[in-house]
Design an enzyme around this catalytic site. Structure first.
Site, PDB file in Angstrom:
ATOM      1  N   SER A 242       1.233  -0.962  -0.067  1.00  0.00           N
ATOM      2  CA  SER A 242      -0.449  -0.152   0.362  1.00  0.00           C
ATOM      3  C   SER A 242       0.577   1.523   0.270  1.00  0.00           C
ATOM      4  CB  SER A 242      -1.203   0.079   1.039  1.00  0.00           C
ATOM      5  OG  SER A 242      -1.461   1.221   1.503  1.00  0.00           O
ATOM      6  N   GLU A 243       2.014   1.107   1.161  1.00  0.00           N
ATOM      7  CA  GLU A 243       2.986   2.392   1.303  1.00  0.00           C
ATOM      8  C   GLU A 243       3.497   3.189  -0.252  1.00  0.00           C
ATOM      9  OE1 GLU A 243       5.639   1.775   4.309  1.00  0.00           O
ATOM     10  OE2 GLU A 243       7.193   3.472   3.259  1.00  0.00           O
ATOM     11  N   ARG A 244       3.802   2.074  -0.782  1.00  0.00           N
ATOM     12  CA  ARG A 244       4.192   1.856  -2.465  1.00  0.00           C
ATOM     13  C   ARG A 244       3.738   2.103  -3.598  1.00  0.00           C
ATOM     14  NH1 ARG A 244       8.156  -3.746  -1.436  1.00  0.00           N
ATOM     15  NH2 ARG A 244       9.677  -2.136  -0.191  1.00  0.00           N
TER      16      ARG A 244
END
Ligand SMILES: Cc1cc2nc3c(=O)[nH]c(=O)nc-3n(C[C@H](O)[C@H](O)[C@H](O)COP(=O)(O)OP(=O)(O)OC[C@H]3O[C@@H](n4cnc5c(N)ncnc54)[C@H](O)[C@@H]3O)c2cc1C
Length: 389
Positions: A242-244
């Site tokens: 998700s962060e990426r």
């Protein structure tokens, strides 16, 4: 690809855009100078539903799909401070997804719900002075002692780290077991033994606070362990996805803003008797950069679609196929965004080198993207493995 955004997404997008343009952007010079944005920004973002659009209603979210998170990440750069954008994305998409995935009812009530409301500030504490890309080499140890864990160690580069109310922390529960010996904990920052060692001075993202932390005999009740013991590394790999994606969509949106500004500047600025924008050299350059940004966006959207299908539709873990797409998107976006920033500064000539022009800040800020949340090199290494090379 048909646009994944519905009218509901657009309404939410407009809310975030107005928040950024009206309430945040006017403070850019001040907060960049102060190297901190105020805590009310978290509370206001919570009130507006910025953090929870993609989280279930049971924890105070709006129950939307992943495209709400993508829409938010595309609008936040309009605040014109990558540091603020990053601080808010850590709260929504980096420190909290793992709580939503694994947390008990009590953990969600105590940590996730107030984070979504913007009442408790969250940070993700993984990186250490001696372990960044090689997460399995972390040295912070959590030793079981009766009903508690006693944690000793240090973390560095922690965004929101000087003022977080709690950290989502990775520690070794079996120091001999490498990647298979890590566990996640939720740690309130008023726990005895929790210390902020220092605030780090950075070359960009000035408005965000980034801290080094250390823990001395920090006693954390076992009920604050997230998920199963020794499964933390696997959970982190899921959390990274998700962060990426959000990092990619946010960076691409910043790139589009840089291009708009470069075009506006080149229309006004004359050299050798005509505006720069009338030079075929710059026209072609701007066309090529636009093509690269759109290609990056298409790849990032494919990663986001995979994430949405895996997690939100199928209710499963992120598949390796999706992980590969997301990793490719981050690698590609990193190279594209660096080129966009560099050329957009170049078209400004010497003026682009002055602090008063937003391109100077944007050029500095974007450099983090190829480092944070998985470096370009380690992602290439990982994709090569997935490709069986
Ligand atoms: C402003 C900022 C904010 C951050 N926020 C957070 C946060 O909130 N929480 C958090 O936990 N972390 C955070 N980080 C940390 C970030 O995720 C790490 O910096 C990143 O993972 C890289 O780790 P490292 O800095 O230790 O570099 P290293 O892992 O030491 O890497 C150094 C260089 O070696 C390369 N390299 C490493 N392994 C290989 C290999 N096998 N082959 C070839 N090259 C290799 C890397 O690509 C890199 O170029 C932040 C960092 C910054 C700068």
């Amino acid at each position: 690809m048909a646009t994944p955004f519905t009218e509901e997404h657009q309404l939410f997008r407009n809310t975030v855009r107005q928040f950024c343009e009206r309430e945040l952007a006017p403070h850019a010079v001040e907060w960049e100078r102060d190297e901190l944005f105020p805590n009310w920004v978290f509370r206001r973002a919570g009130e507006l539903g910025v953090f929870g659009a993609h989280y279930p209603e049971q924890v105070g979210g709006a129950g939307g799909d992943y495209w709400f998170s993508v829409a938010k990440s595309e609008e936040l750069p309009r605040c014109r401070m990558a540091g603020v954008s990053m601080g808010l994305l850590v709260q929504a998409d980096m420190a909290t997804p793992v709580i939503n995935d694994l947390g008990t009812r009590e953990q969600k009530d105590e940590f996730l719900a107030p984070a979504i409301r913007g009442e408790r500030i969250a940070a993700l504490a993984v990186t250490e002075p001696n372990a960044g890309s090689d997460v399995a080499a972390i040295e912070t140890v959590a030793r079981r002692d009766g009903g508690d864990y006693v944690i000793d160690g240090a973390k560095t580069f922690i965004t929101n780290g000087t003022r977080a109310d709690f950290v989502t922390l990775l520690a070794k529960t079996d120091p001999q077991a490498g990647a298979h010996g890590c566990s996640f904990f939720l740690v309130p920052t008023d726990t005895k033994g929790y210390h902020v060692s220092k605030k780090l001075k950075k070359i960009g993202n000035h408005s965000s606070d980034t801290a080094e932390l250390h823990f001395e005999a920090m006693r954390v009740p076992a009920r604050y362990r997230l998920g199963e013991e020794n499964m933390g590394f696997m959970y982190l790999m899921q959390n990274f996805q998700s962060e990426r994606i959000i990092g990619c969509t946010s960076a691409i949106s910043s790139g589009a803003i840089m291009l708009d500004e470069a075009v506006a500047y080149a229309r006004d600025r004359k050299a050798f008797g005509k505006p720069l924008i009338k030079r075929e050299y710059w026209q072609h350059k701007l066309v090529d950069l636009t093509a690269k940004l759109e290609a990056a966006r298409a790849l990032a959207y494919r990663g986001a679609a995979g994430y949405n299908d895996d997690k939100y539709v199928a209710g499963a873990d992120v598949s390796l196929e999706t992980v590969k797409l997301i990793s490719l998107a981050k690698i590609f976006t990193g190279d594209v965004i660096s080129e966009v920033a560099d050329q957009c500064l170049q078209i400004h000539g010497g003026w682009g080198y002055l602090e008063e022009f937003p391109i100077a800040r944007a050029w500095r800020d974007q450099r983090l993207f190829r480092i944070g949340g998985g470096t370009t090199e380690t992602l290439r290494y990982y994709v090569a493995k997935l490709m069986g090379l």
